[in-house]
Design an enzyme around this catalytic site. Structure first.
Site, PDB file in Angstrom:
ATOM      1  N   GLY A 166       2.858  -1.263   4.269  1.00  0.00           N
ATOM      2  CA  GLY A 166       2.862   0.159   3.949  1.00  0.00           C
ATOM      3  C   GLY A 166       4.259   0.639   3.638  1.00  0.00           C
ATOM      4  N   GLY A 167       4.910   1.234   4.629  1.00  0.00           N
ATOM      5  CA  GLY A 167       6.219   1.874   4.431  1.00  0.00           C
ATOM      6  C   GLY A 167       7.237   1.009   3.705  1.00  0.00           C
ATOM      7  CD  GLU A 208      -2.850   5.331   6.996  1.00  0.00           C
ATOM      8  OE1 GLU A 208      -2.869   5.450   5.759  1.00  0.00           O
ATOM      9  OE2 GLU A 208      -1.882   4.842   7.615  1.00  0.00           O
ATOM     10  CG  HIS A 218      -5.772   1.670   5.459  1.00  0.00           C
ATOM     11  ND1 HIS A 218      -5.349   2.605   6.364  1.00  0.00           N
ATOM     12  CD2 HIS A 218      -4.725   0.836   5.262  1.00  0.00           C
ATOM     13  CE1 HIS A 218      -4.085   2.354   6.687  1.00  0.00           C
ATOM     14  NE2 HIS A 218      -3.685   1.286   6.035  1.00  0.00           N
ATOM     15  CD  GLU A 244      -3.353  -2.780   7.540  1.00  0.00           C
ATOM     16  OE1 GLU A 244      -2.209  -2.916   7.091  1.00  0.00           O
ATOM     17  OE2 GLU A 244      -4.070  -1.809   7.279  1.00  0.00           O
ATOM     18  N   GLY A 267       2.685   1.922  10.884  1.00  0.00           N
ATOM     19  CA  GLY A 267       3.668   2.998  10.781  1.00  0.00           C
ATOM     20  C   GLY A 267       4.420   3.285  12.062  1.00  0.00           C
ATOM     21  CG  ASN A 316      -1.734   1.196   1.424  1.00  0.00           C
ATOM     22  OD1 ASN A 316      -1.806   2.028   0.518  1.00  0.00           O
ATOM     23  ND2 ASN A 316      -2.370   1.324   2.571  1.00  0.00           N
ATOM     24  CD1 TRP A 317       3.358   1.089  -3.021  1.00  0.00           C
ATOM     25  CD2 TRP A 317       3.372   2.381  -4.860  1.00  0.00           C
ATOM     26  NE1 TRP A 317       4.045   0.419  -4.008  1.00  0.00           N
ATOM     27  CE2 TRP A 317       4.078   1.185  -5.146  1.00  0.00           C
ATOM     28  CE3 TRP A 317       3.258   3.345  -5.867  1.00  0.00           C
ATOM     29  CZ2 TRP A 317       4.653   0.939  -6.396  1.00  0.00           C
ATOM     30  CZ3 TRP A 317       3.830   3.096  -7.112  1.00  0.00           C
ATOM     31  CH2 TRP A 317       4.520   1.902  -7.364  1.00  0.00           C
ATOM     32  CE  LYS A 318      -0.182   3.146   4.773  1.00  0.00           C
ATOM     33  NZ  LYS A 318      -0.040   3.243   6.231  1.00  0.00           N
ATOM     34  CB  SER A 351       5.369  -2.151  11.969  1.00  0.00           C
ATOM     35  OG  SER A 351       4.992  -0.822  12.285  1.00  0.00           O
TER      36      SER A 351
HETATM   37  P1  PGA Z   1       2.969   0.096   7.640  1.00  0.00           P
HETATM   38  O1  PGA Z   1       1.491   0.332   7.061  1.00  0.00           O
HETATM   39  O2  PGA Z   1       3.497  -1.172   7.007  1.00  0.00           O
HETATM   40  O3  PGA Z   1       3.730   1.308   7.194  1.00  0.00           O
HETATM   41  O4  PGA Z   1       2.846  -0.025   9.110  1.00  0.00           O
HETATM   42  C1  PGA Z   1       0.608  -0.745   6.912  1.00  0.00           C
HETATM   43  C2  PGA Z   1      -0.699  -0.256   6.350  1.00  0.00           C
HETATM   44  O5  PGA Z   1      -1.142   0.843   6.687  1.00  0.00           O
HETATM   45  O6  PGA Z   1      -1.348  -0.968   5.549  1.00  0.00           O
END
Ligand code: PGA
Length: 258
Positions: free
Chosen positions: A238-239, A105, A103, A173, A179, A10-12, A217
């Site tokens: 994510g990251g 977020e 998600h 998640e 993050g 997930n590049w966000k 993470s």
């Molecule tokens: P992260 O994000 O790997 O940066 O913790 C995961 C996500 O939000 O899907």
């Protein structure tokens, strides 16, 4: 029942391009293609979710590869007067095969309820996309011993009727792990994934074959342990998905022989 792992990146809101301040999304896609072509083929399905502005170009580049493209969100309706929104049908037309819905977020920043998430997942199914439905407790909820109750409620509210293994993936998640560099213990991940597995088994026939991803993470250095945990069928990353080599290392950490 064997379930082929799935690793989704997930590049966000990242991938501005060579002229932008951030990471170049097209270069990242290109680097991933190079790794996939070099092999060895990972023991998983590979999915990346670029920002909406890059989907068509990334999808065109990946069309002959084993990497599928995913939207990060969709609207519940196919079209209409919804300024700024993108529908599941539009994502499909742009080259997506998957879409992330619910998600944390989006749940936090846009106040998305379980009912809204369920409508989005149903829209994904209507459009022929696989919905990756996210659930997960906050830190306060975990500390209060309510993690399973919260996730159970989200599953009941967010999964549409008829959700099946071919059309739906659940991503667990924990909000506090996203993050943050903090990851639940393998025991806690196994317990929650077991809980989700039992919940799915109690739904419609075939739902127990649904893949359950862990997200929060996930890095190259912890992926092997997480992916070897019972009932973990892959990861939502994510990251670490913003570095081709690290994302590839995570994919290569999937246990073989599944
Ligand atoms: P992260 O994000 O790997 O940066 O913790 C995961 C996500 O939000 O899907």
């Amino acid at each position: 029942m064997p379930r082929r792992p799935l690793i989704a990146g997930n590049w966000k809101m990242n991938g501005l391009g060579p002229g932008g301040a951030g990471l170049d999304g097209l270069a990242l896609a290109e680097a991933l293609v190079a790794l996939v072509e070099r092999g060895p083929a990972p023991a998983c399905d590979l999915v990346i979710a670029p920002p909406a502005t890059l989907i068509m170009r990334v999808a065109a580049r990946l069309s002959e590869t084993a990497i599928a493209v995913c939207g990060q969100d969709c609207h519940a309706e196919a079209s209409g007067a919804h300024t700024g929104e993108v529908s599941a049908e539009m994502l499909k037309e742009a080259g997506c095969r998957y879409v992330i819905v619910g998600h944390s977020e989006r749940r936090a920043d846009h106040g998305e309820s379980d009912a809204a998430v369920r409508a989005k997942a149903a829209a994904a199914h209507r459009a022929g996309l696989v919905a990756i439905v996210c659930v997960g407790e906050s830190e306060a909820e975990r500390l209060a011993g309510q993690a399973e109750e919260v996730v159970g409620r989200q599953l009941v509210g967010s999964l549409p009727e008829g959700a099946a293994a071919a059309s739906t993936v659940v991503a667990y998640e924990p909000v506090w792990a996203i993050g943050s560099g903090r990851v639940p213990s393998a025991g806690d991940i196994a317990a929650m994934h077991g809980f989700i597995r039992r919940h799915l088994a109690g739904r419609a026939a075939g739902a127990d074959a649904m893949r359950i991803l862990y997200g929060g993470s996930v890095k190259a250095q912890n992926a092997r342990t997480i992916l070897a945990t019972a009932d973990v069928d892959g990861a939502l990353v994510g990251g670490a998905s913003l570095k081709a080599g690290e994302f590839w290392a995570i994919a290569q950490s999937c246990p073989r022989g599944i």
